[in-house]
Design an enzyme around this catalytic site. Structure first.
Site, PDB file in Angstrom:
ATOM      1  CE  LYS A 140      -2.067   1.715   3.855  1.00  0.00           C
ATOM      2  NZ  LYS A 140      -2.844   2.026   4.888  1.00  0.00           N
ATOM      3  CG  ASP A 158      -7.500   3.306   1.721  1.00  0.00           C
ATOM      4  OD1 ASP A 158      -8.131   2.911   1.029  1.00  0.00           O
ATOM      5  OD2 ASP A 158      -7.228   4.448   2.174  1.00  0.00           O
TER       6      ASP A 158
END
Length: 258
Positions: A140, A158
């Site tokens: 991420k 996310d």
């Protein structure tokens, strides 16, 4: 005419959706979210890849607004990886105190600075396989940096992205890596970074975890989860959260008209 140029019909929950129809609907949703959020971008303030990397690591378990209030002093005090590597832990902790978990975060950025100095001559690498070897950097964070600091397309999964992607029927997966792979197959690679911003912005502002503002949603006509939240337009408008880039507008949804 390409798949992305054709306009799909309004989504129907009662009809099975082919793979082609899903791709067409997904790409239309992305276009409509682009119109809804023309200013969509990374909401962490930065001017260099290092600043974005540090800010993203610090954003864990706190808000982007709080990180942005803390990083101006931080970036002046620590302008490069060497400065982080040599930082006095107590001084760094004091700057990071408003973010919470400041001792752990101080250790994290010091370790990150040392790794950058030792492995990459103090420079942030521009490849996913290199970034994820750095302490505290997962896919991420790596995709945030690649997409926004290096212009390398990437999908940032996310909690907001995953939630919205599942509600839109782009995926049924919970695992972030699987979500990234499955959603990525629906879009041209060049769209991945902005798609991430669009879904994250929508998740933060309209498609909330507990009570999504369905009645104030610009893509409700394309969403298989419409009705999960408040459908009354006036009530839904009060649920919409303004982003930091614009002031609240009482009683009015901050979304583009259908």
């Amino acid at each position: 005419m390409t798949v992305s140029e054709r306009e799909p019909e309004k989504y129907s929950k009662n009809a099975p959706e082919s793979r082609l129809a899903l791709v067409r609907r997904a790409r239309r949703i992305n276009r409509e979210l682009a119109a809804t959020y023309p200013d969509a971008r990374a909401e962490l303030d930065f001017t260099t890849p290092l600043e974005l990397l540090i800010a993203t690591v610090l954003s864990a378990q706190t808000t982007d607004v709080r990180v942005n209030a803390t990083t101006p002093e931080l970036f002046v005090m620590y302008p490069n990886a060497q400065a982080y590597a040599e930082a006095n832990p107590e001084e760094l902790e004091e700057i990071l105190r408003p973010l919470g978990f400041f001792r752990a975060k101080a250790r994290a950025v010091i370790g990150l600075g040392k790794a950058l100095v030792d492995r990459y001559d103090g420079e942030v690498p521009g490849r996913l396989k290199d970034l994820v070897t750095l302490p505290g950097v997962g896919r991420k964070t790596a995709n945030v940096v690649l997409g926004n600091a290096f212009g390398v397309p990437g999908i940032t999964v996310d909690t907001h992205f995953g939630r919205v992607a599942r509600r839109l029927g782009f995926t049924t997966e919970e695992d972030a890596v699987k979500v990234e792979a499955e959603v990525g197959e629906l879009f041209p690679k060049r769209d991945w970074t902005m798609l991430s911003h669009h879904l994250v912005w929508h998740g933060r502002r309209v498609c909330h975890s507990r009570t999504p503002a369905c009645g104030a949603c610009s893509i409700s006509h394309l969403c298989p989860s419409y009705g999960t939240g408040e459908t009354d337009p006036d009530k839904a408008a009060k649920l919409v959260r303004p982003g930091p880039e614009r002031p609240a507008q009482a009683g009015r949804p901050l979304v583009a008209p259908k």
